[in-house]
Design an enzyme around this catalytic site. Structure first.
Site, PDB file in Angstrom:
ATOM      1  N   GLY A  89      10.630   5.193   1.139  1.00  0.00           N
ATOM      2  CA  GLY A  89      11.344   5.821   1.806  1.00  0.00           C
ATOM      3  C   GLY A  89      12.867   5.196   1.774  1.00  0.00           C
ATOM      4  O   GLY A  89      13.861   5.677   2.090  1.00  0.00           O
ATOM      5  N   THR A  90      12.908   3.845   1.659  1.00  0.00           N
ATOM      6  CA  THR A  90      14.117   3.116   1.447  1.00  0.00           C
ATOM      7  C   THR A  90      15.012   3.740   0.422  1.00  0.00           C
ATOM      8  O   THR A  90      16.061   3.916   0.609  1.00  0.00           O
ATOM      9  CB  THR A  90      13.845   1.631   1.517  1.00  0.00           C
ATOM     10  N   ASN A 168      10.517   5.387  14.406  1.00  0.00           N
ATOM     11  CA  ASN A 168       9.473   4.571  13.874  1.00  0.00           C
ATOM     12  C   ASN A 168       9.132   3.482  15.018  1.00  0.00           C
ATOM     13  O   ASN A 168       7.909   2.964  14.825  1.00  0.00           O
ATOM     14  CB  ASN A 168       9.941   3.824  12.684  1.00  0.00           C
ATOM     15  N   GLN A 196       8.580   8.831   9.088  1.00  0.00           N
ATOM     16  CA  GLN A 196       7.240   8.817   9.977  1.00  0.00           C
ATOM     17  C   GLN A 196       6.831  10.090  10.294  1.00  0.00           C
ATOM     18  O   GLN A 196       5.667  10.206  10.911  1.00  0.00           O
ATOM     19  CB  GLN A 196       8.103   7.996  11.253  1.00  0.00           C
ATOM     20  N   HIS A 218       3.159   5.994   1.723  1.00  0.00           N
ATOM     21  CA  HIS A 218       2.422   5.071   2.316  1.00  0.00           C
ATOM     22  C   HIS A 218       2.259   5.273   4.149  1.00  0.00           C
ATOM     23  O   HIS A 218       1.544   4.646   4.660  1.00  0.00           O
ATOM     24  CB  HIS A 218       2.594   3.453   2.127  1.00  0.00           C
ATOM     25  N   THR A 254      11.092   5.843 -15.981  1.00  0.00           N
ATOM     26  CA  THR A 254       9.710   6.419 -16.116  1.00  0.00           C
ATOM     27  C   THR A 254       9.116   6.502 -14.684  1.00  0.00           C
ATOM     28  O   THR A 254       8.926   5.635 -14.226  1.00  0.00           O
ATOM     29  CB  THR A 254       9.203   5.472 -17.095  1.00  0.00           C
ATOM     30  N   CYS A 340      12.197  -8.834  12.318  1.00  0.00           N
ATOM     31  CA  CYS A 340      11.897 -10.311  12.513  1.00  0.00           C
ATOM     32  C   CYS A 340      12.796 -11.168  11.477  1.00  0.00           C
ATOM     33  O   CYS A 340      12.353 -10.614  10.317  1.00  0.00           O
ATOM     34  CB  CYS A 340      10.574 -10.685  12.748  1.00  0.00           C
TER      35      CYS A 340
HETATM   36  N1  PLP Z   1      12.439   5.209   7.389  1.00  0.00           N
HETATM   37  C1  PLP Z   1      11.601   5.039   8.310  1.00  0.00           C
HETATM   38  C2  PLP Z   1      11.990   5.722   9.682  1.00  0.00           C
HETATM   39  C3  PLP Z   1      10.583   4.065   8.262  1.00  0.00           C
HETATM   40  O1  PLP Z   1       9.930   3.942   9.294  1.00  0.00           O
HETATM   41  C4  PLP Z   1      10.522   3.299   7.158  1.00  0.00           C
HETATM   42  C5  PLP Z   1       9.463   2.203   7.084  1.00  0.00           C
HETATM   43  O2  PLP Z   1       8.972   1.602   8.016  1.00  0.00           O
HETATM   44  C6  PLP Z   1      11.519   3.529   6.045  1.00  0.00           C
HETATM   45  C7  PLP Z   1      12.342   4.329   6.332  1.00  0.00           C
HETATM   46  C8  PLP Z   1      11.383   2.887   4.642  1.00  0.00           C
HETATM   47  O3  PLP Z   1      10.288   3.319   4.038  1.00  0.00           O
HETATM   48  P1  PLP Z   1       9.596   2.541   2.770  1.00  0.00           P
HETATM   49  O4  PLP Z   1       8.631   1.348   3.570  1.00  0.00           O
HETATM   50  O5  PLP Z   1       8.811   3.447   2.103  1.00  0.00           O
HETATM   51  O6  PLP Z   1      10.642   1.996   1.961  1.00  0.00           O
END
Ligand code: PLP
Length: 398
Positions: A89-90, A168, A196, A218, A254, A340
């Site tokens: 997600g990041t 989240n 989420q 995940h 890849t 944190c």
């Molecule tokens: N965006 C939201 C709303 C999230 O809750 C999270 C992870 O907690 C992320 C992005 C980041 O996802 P990832 O852990 O797959 O990088």
């Protein structure tokens, strides 16, 4: 260390729900255990070749990769070509926000202050290094974007609008279709962080009106370290890494075929029993919420409409860190839901944006239930709650 075994994800769901388990995992929003379907798909495909090769073994890998892409697309109302695999997600959020920004004429980024750091810090980076201007979209006291106070969008000055589908920390579902309509009217691209939400609520990428949408495996029972950015066919993004041109040229490197297969299988499993799971988890969450409201002074920050498994609550007079340590000692895995850093419990930026006072925000902890959660888990948290809060309050605020 958190891994699939100690968060109770052995091979069969029946094992997961066995009363023999000694820990109670109520931090599913952080990561949810790997589903057996995802594990099997990964194991079956671990040995595959580089899917970009021009020989038979590579074609086998390519077939699995493309079938996984097709399945994810179908489950989320997208076309296969619109699924761009990322590391999670990041990365998907980073690619969307900076990728849209660098292709836009304007420099304003409209963003609610409750976004995940993957979005917020990308916006701040663009502001610091690349002349972007952050335009906040205020939220109300429930942590939802306040449509009355939504900034005016202008195609010449607004580069993009971004908003998460569901928060989240609180679980609050955002007014995505209303924001999408505003963005469409102004012809400004809209990014949705659906990390989420995917696998938990029905999602149709095409009808959402979004230009891009981030998801992460995940969070719905696929493996960690893989996600995707859905990128509408007609949207051009500036890639942030360069190389072999995989994934429409937007994410060179890849591909991890086994993880893509695990992601597709995890999503299929999550979507196939979504409504029944939603109702089951909602029922468990309601029991927990009811018990929390019975604690003197407790404040529940999660309000409807919300994701089914979230309860975010403050216990004024107790430090969140103490609560988490005491729950941990009682065999319960929960979290603050906020960042944190270096052992310092900083108040959640989400609660601050909602107008929650600093002492109340510092006493907030998050319980999130999911597909492995059982009545036994909820009973354990409810049983531990009064004494844990009492002891944390005795320890006081730092
Ligand atoms: N965006 C939201 C709303 C999230 O809750 C999270 C992870 O907690 C992320 C992005 C980041 O996802 P990832 O852990 O797959 O990088």
């Amino acid at each position: 260390m958190l891994n699939d075994r100690n968060v109770a994800s052995p091979r069969k769901k029946s094992d997961v729900n066995s009363s023999a388990k000694t820990r109670h995992f109520v931090d599913h929003a952080a990561t949810t255990p790997l589903r057996p379907e995802a594990r099997t798909a990964m194991v079956d495909n671990l040995g595959l070749a580089n899917p970009s090769g021009q020989y038979a073994t590579a074609r086998v890998a390519k077939k699995v990769l493309e079938e996984s892409r097709e399945e994810i697309a179908e489950l989320l109302g997208a076309d296969p070509i619109e699924v761009v695999f990322t590391s999670g997600g990041t990365e998907a959020d980073n690619l969307a926000v900076s990728g849209l920004y660098f292709k836009a004429a304007g420099s304003d980024i409209v963003v609610p202050p409750i976004e995940h750091d993957a979005v917020l810090k990308t916006c701040r980076h663009l502001e610091k290094e690349h002349w972007a201007r952050i335009v906040p979209a205020p939220v109300d006291s429930t942590g939802r974007v306040d449509l009355e106070a939504f900034p005016t969008l202008d195609r010449n000055s607004t580069a993009l609008v971004t908003c998460m589908w569901a928060n989240n920390e609180t679980g609050a579902v955002q007014p995505i279709s209303e924001i999408s309509a505003l963005a469409r009217k102004a012809r400004v691209p809209f990014h949705i962080d659906a990390v989420q939400a995917a696998g938990h609520v029905p999602i149709d990428f095409h009808s959402s009106g979004a230009a891009t949408m981030a998801i992460s495996a995940h969070k719905f029972g696929g493996p960690r370290g893989i996600g995707a950015l859905l990128v509408r066919r007609d949207v051009t993004l500036c890639p942030h890494n360069n190389g072999g041109g995989q994934e429409r040229g937007l994410r060179s490197g890849t591909q991890d075929v086994a993880s893509a297969a695990g992601m597709a299988a995890g999503l299929r499993a999550a979507v196939s029993d979504m409504q029944a799971e939603h109702d089951r988890v909602k029922n468990l969450t309601e029991q927990l919420t009811h018990a929390i409201t019975g604690i003197d002074g407790a404040i529940v920050h999660t309000t409807q409409p919300t994701l089914a498994g979230h309860v975010y609550a403050s216990f004024p007079g107790a430090e969140a860190d103490s609560l988490i340590m005491l729950f941990d000692a009682a065999g319960i895995d929960c979290s603050t839901g906020s960042a944190c850093s270096a052992g310092v419990n900083r108040p959640s930026h989400v609660l601050s944006a909602m107008g929650v006072s600093e002492p109340e925000a510092r006493s907030a902890i998050r319980f999130t239930l999911g597909w492995t959660s059982t009545q036994d888990d909820v009973d354990a948290v409810i049983a531990a709650l009064p004494e844990t809060v009492m002891r944390a309050r005795k320890a006081g605020m730092a």
